[in-house]
Design an enzyme around this catalytic site. Structure first.
Site, PDB file in Angstrom:
ATOM      1  N   ARG A 298      -0.234  15.031  12.429  1.00  0.00           N
ATOM      2  CA  ARG A 298       0.328  14.859  11.093  1.00  0.00           C
ATOM      3  C   ARG A 298       0.364  16.149  10.258  1.00  0.00           C
ATOM      4  NH1 ARG A 298      -1.825   9.041   9.050  1.00  0.00           N
ATOM      5  NH2 ARG A 298       0.129   8.952   7.954  1.00  0.00           N
TER       6      ARG A 298
ATOM      7  N   ARG B 290      -8.872  -0.465   4.202  1.00  0.00           N
ATOM      8  CA  ARG B 290      -7.926   0.469   3.587  1.00  0.00           C
ATOM      9  C   ARG B 290      -6.599  -0.212   3.253  1.00  0.00           C
ATOM     10  NH1 ARG B 290      -6.215   4.430   7.432  1.00  0.00           N
ATOM     11  NH2 ARG B 290      -4.716   4.659   5.763  1.00  0.00           N
TER      12      ARG B 290
ATOM     13  N   CYS C 107      -5.508  13.290  12.099  1.00  0.00           N
ATOM     14  CA  CYS C 107      -6.235  12.033  12.046  1.00  0.00           C
ATOM     15  C   CYS C 107      -6.088  11.372  13.404  1.00  0.00           C
ATOM     16  CB  CYS C 107      -5.759  11.153  10.905  1.00  0.00           C
ATOM     17  SG  CYS C 107      -4.162  10.452  11.181  1.00  0.00           S
TER      18      CYS C 107
ATOM     19  N   ASP D 234       3.881   1.115  12.136  1.00  0.00           N
ATOM     20  CA  ASP D 234       2.718   0.422  11.565  1.00  0.00           C
ATOM     21  C   ASP D 234       2.599  -1.024  12.056  1.00  0.00           C
ATOM     22  OD1 ASP D 234       1.978   2.688  10.249  1.00  0.00           O
ATOM     23  OD2 ASP D 234       2.615   2.039   8.258  1.00  0.00           O
TER      24      ASP D 234
ATOM     25  N   LYS E  53       0.843  -1.217   0.000  1.00  0.00           N
ATOM     26  CA  LYS E  53       0.000   0.000   0.000  1.00  0.00           C
ATOM     27  C   LYS E  53       0.868   1.254   0.000  1.00  0.00           C
ATOM     28  CE  LYS E  53      -1.960   1.647   3.950  1.00  0.00           C
ATOM     29  NZ  LYS E  53      -1.584   3.077   4.052  1.00  0.00           N
ATOM     30  N   ASN E  54       1.862   1.278   0.875  1.00  0.00           N
ATOM     31  CA  ASN E  54       2.631   2.515   1.022  1.00  0.00           C
ATOM     32  C   ASN E  54       3.658   2.718  -0.086  1.00  0.00           C
ATOM     33  OD1 ASN E  54       1.138   3.100   3.227  1.00  0.00           O
ATOM     34  ND2 ASN E  54       2.747   2.691   4.747  1.00  0.00           N
TER      35      ASN E  54
HETATM   36  C1  UD1 Z   1       3.875   7.114   6.199  1.00  0.00           C
HETATM   37  C2  UD1 Z   1       3.020   5.881   6.001  1.00  0.00           C
HETATM   38  C3  UD1 Z   1       2.400   5.451   7.334  1.00  0.00           C
HETATM   39  C4  UD1 Z   1       3.481   5.288   8.387  1.00  0.00           C
HETATM   40  C5  UD1 Z   1       4.362   6.529   8.471  1.00  0.00           C
HETATM   41  C6  UD1 Z   1       5.537   6.356   9.412  1.00  0.00           C
HETATM   42  C7  UD1 Z   1       2.279   6.122   3.723  1.00  0.00           C
HETATM   43  C8  UD1 Z   1       1.163   6.369   2.784  1.00  0.00           C
HETATM   44  N1  UD1 Z   1       1.998   6.172   5.026  1.00  0.00           N
HETATM   45  O1  UD1 Z   1       3.007   8.153   6.613  1.00  0.00           O
HETATM   46  O2  UD1 Z   1       1.726   4.217   7.117  1.00  0.00           O
HETATM   47  O3  UD1 Z   1       2.861   5.074   9.635  1.00  0.00           O
HETATM   48  O4  UD1 Z   1       4.887   6.844   7.178  1.00  0.00           O
HETATM   49  O5  UD1 Z   1       6.299   5.266   9.043  1.00  0.00           O
HETATM   50  O6  UD1 Z   1       3.386   5.851   3.315  1.00  0.00           O
HETATM   51  N2  UD1 Z   1       5.594  15.064  10.405  1.00  0.00           N
HETATM   52  C9  UD1 Z   1       5.698  16.403  10.686  1.00  0.00           C
HETATM   53  N3  UD1 Z   1       5.679  17.290   9.633  1.00  0.00           N
HETATM   54  C10 UD1 Z   1       5.551  16.878   8.342  1.00  0.00           C
HETATM   55  C11 UD1 Z   1       5.457  15.496   8.063  1.00  0.00           C
HETATM   56  C12 UD1 Z   1       5.478  14.603   9.115  1.00  0.00           C
HETATM   57  O7  UD1 Z   1       5.810  16.794  11.842  1.00  0.00           O
HETATM   58  O8  UD1 Z   1       5.551  17.741   7.444  1.00  0.00           O
HETATM   59  C13 UD1 Z   1       5.611  14.086  11.536  1.00  0.00           C
HETATM   60  C14 UD1 Z   1       4.283  13.322  11.624  1.00  0.00           C
HETATM   61  O9  UD1 Z   1       3.320  14.067  12.334  1.00  0.00           O
HETATM   62  C15 UD1 Z   1       4.712  12.073  12.355  1.00  0.00           C
HETATM   63  C16 UD1 Z   1       6.121  11.833  11.817  1.00  0.00           C
HETATM   64  O10 UD1 Z   1       6.554  13.077  11.265  1.00  0.00           O
HETATM   65  O11 UD1 Z   1       4.748  12.308  13.719  1.00  0.00           O
HETATM   66  C17 UD1 Z   1       6.210  10.754  10.760  1.00  0.00           C
HETATM   67  O12 UD1 Z   1       5.348  11.045   9.702  1.00  0.00           O
HETATM   68  P1  UD1 Z   1       5.668  10.648   8.197  1.00  0.00           P
HETATM   69  O13 UD1 Z   1       6.918   9.851   8.134  1.00  0.00           O
HETATM   70  O14 UD1 Z   1       5.551  11.849   7.350  1.00  0.00           O
HETATM   71  O15 UD1 Z   1       4.434   9.680   7.888  1.00  0.00           O
HETATM   72  P2  UD1 Z   1       3.521   9.670   6.605  1.00  0.00           P
HETATM   73  O16 UD1 Z   1       4.333   9.888   5.379  1.00  0.00           O
HETATM   74  O17 UD1 Z   1       2.321  10.527   6.812  1.00  0.00           O
END
Ligand code: UD1
Length: 417
Positions: free
Chosen positions: A121, A397, A116, A305, A22-23
């Site tokens: 996030r 999902r 969420c 995850d 998925k990711n």
């Molecule tokens: C992706 C995965 C999700 C997984 C996560 C962490 C997908 C579609 N989803 O989510 O399944 O749980 O990686 O391995 O690939 N953050 C900030 N600012 C930002 C972006 C992120 O503070 O601009 C923080 C987030 O709030 C969180 C952390 O960074 O606490 C990790 O998030 P991130 O690695 O970005 O996760 P996703 O890409 O949303």
């Protein structure tokens, strides 16, 4: 409202084949917006999140033909750079189209993704990356607008190795003028898959899988390619835990053992018997296993995850375990539901203290997010009697053919409305 009825207690035995990740497919679908020619993706899992991303692409004017696990994509007729709020609300990962649209068309407008259940996030790291490439970002009336006629390569240091920010910046930089360097980049296998896909299309990216990624801008991408997405490491990990908690014996096929190394290492530490080679993993449960401490970390650390699923295993371990969640601030919502099943868990800040019990008992429980849902299914499979899991829309999902895969392994599960 649909519910999953699980009669627990069966040892799961047999072979399960892992679906495409998925990711990995979500960012790859977004990246296909950069291409000027049609392409075919293979190993596409039939998941609700993938259906939403397909709808997003179609709304932008992409022609999509999805047949089994193959998806033909023709992005040559894109006529919009705006995603409607209703689609953005359905899935946070819709924000992954931002980098590609900005890169190819110089503009993108999406509604602000909300928080969420697992955490707030924010998007600040994605937006800082776009700004470093020369873009202007405006945020008003609940929308984010990013514009830039000519993106220019830049050196970008991420404050945290965010998966989504790394992917969005990579996509934006593909067609930028000059070289972009992303430091403290996320190292997840899905980032490597995105690099491989983009390079096959004609991009020039190096370093994915390490914490420095280099993107040399090119004028255009769009070779007519076929690309097979990597297998899902979190689905793999979930079936590994399923074998362990049911004291079963599962051969997991179409997987990449190296991608689940952080999970394998912890399961082995607990005493679970695991053998692996090239593209399979064989997990044999034991009668009782050891408690352990788990901290979620960016790859190659233990994945957030898999935290909820691991909590089920440790609920049944010999002794007391501590699980520390370092990635998302609100990712212990399954704790209350597992307690209903007899687990002894208390949360102290970012850590959960799990005292192992001999048995879990069936209960009516509700999935609040995707992986929490997977954990409740595992709890139900391991429990003595009947468990009813509600909130199946979360599980749909991210787990392809969950019912049939579990049934083939001997689980007594049915879905009813
Ligand atoms: C992706 C995965 C999700 C997984 C996560 C962490 C997908 C579609 N989803 O989510 O399944 O749980 O990686 O391995 O690939 N953050 C900030 N600012 C930002 C972006 C992120 O503070 O601009 C923080 C987030 O709030 C969180 C952390 O960074 O606490 C990790 O998030 P991130 O690695 O970005 O996760 P996703 O890409 O949303």
């Amino acid at each position: 409202m649909e519910r999953l009825i699980i009669s627990g207690g069966s040892r799961l035995k047999g072979v399960v084949t892992i679906s495409g990740a998925k990711n990995a497919i979500l960012p790859i679908l977004a990246a296909s917006l950069l291409s000027e020619s049609p392409l075919v993706l293979e190993g596409v899992p039939c998941l609700d999140d993938v259906k939403i991303m397909k709808d997003v692409l179609q709304e932008l004017g992409v022609k999509v033909n999805w047949d089994g696990d193959a998806m033909e994509i023709n992005p040559s007729g894109i006529n919009s750079t705006e995603v409607s709020p209703s689609l953005m609300r359905m899935m946070r990962a819709s924000n992954l189209v931002m980098g590609a649209l900005l890169g190819r068309f110089g503009r993108v407008r999406v509604s602000q993704p909300g928080g969420c259940t697992i955490g707030s996030r924010p998007m600040d790291l994605h937006l800082k990356g776009f700004i470093a490439l020369g873009a202007e970002v405006g945020q008003k009336h609940g929308f984010i607008e990013v514009n830039c006629a000519n993106l220019e390569g830049a050196e970008i240091h991420l404050d945290f190795p965010s998966v989504g920010a790394t992917e969005n910046i990579m996509m934006a930089a593909v067609l930028a003028q000059g070289t972009t360097i992303i430091r403290n980049a996320a190292r997840e296998p899905e980032i490597i898959d995105l690099q491989n896909f983009l390079n096959k299309l004609g991009a020039r990216i190096k370093g994915a899988g390490l914490d420095i990624i280099r993107i040399d801008g090119v004028l255009k991408v769009g070779r007519e390619i076929n690309y097979r997405v990597i297998p899902d490491r979190i689905e793999t990990g979930t079936y590994m835990v399923a074998a362990a908690v049911t004291r079963g014996d599962i051969l997991i096929r179409n997987t990449i053992p190296e991608h689940v190394e952080p999970i394998t290492a912890k399961l082995r530490e607990a005493g679970i018997d695991i053998k692996e080679k090239e593209d399979w993993i064989h997990v044999r449960g034991v009668d009782r296993w050891n408690a352990l401490d788990v901290r979620t970390m960016p790859f190659p650390g233990f994945p957030t995850d898999m935290q909820a699923q691991m909590m089920v295993l440790l609920s049944l371990a010999r002794g007391t375990s501590i699980i520390t969640e370092n990635i998302f601030e609100n990712r212990f919502q399954h704790v209350g539901e597992l307690r209903r099943m007899g687990a002894l868990i208390r949360v102290e800040g970012r850590s959960a203290v799990v005292e192992g019990v001999e048995h879990l008992t069936g209960a009516v429980v509700e999935a609040t997010d995707l992986r929490a849902g997977a954990a409740l299914v595992l709890g139900g499979l391991a429990s003595d009697n009947t468990t009813i899991v509600e909130g199946l829309q979360h599980i749909d999902r991210g787990y392809e053919k969950l019912m049939s895969k579990l049934s083939i392994l001997g689980a007594k599960v049915r879905r009813e409305s």
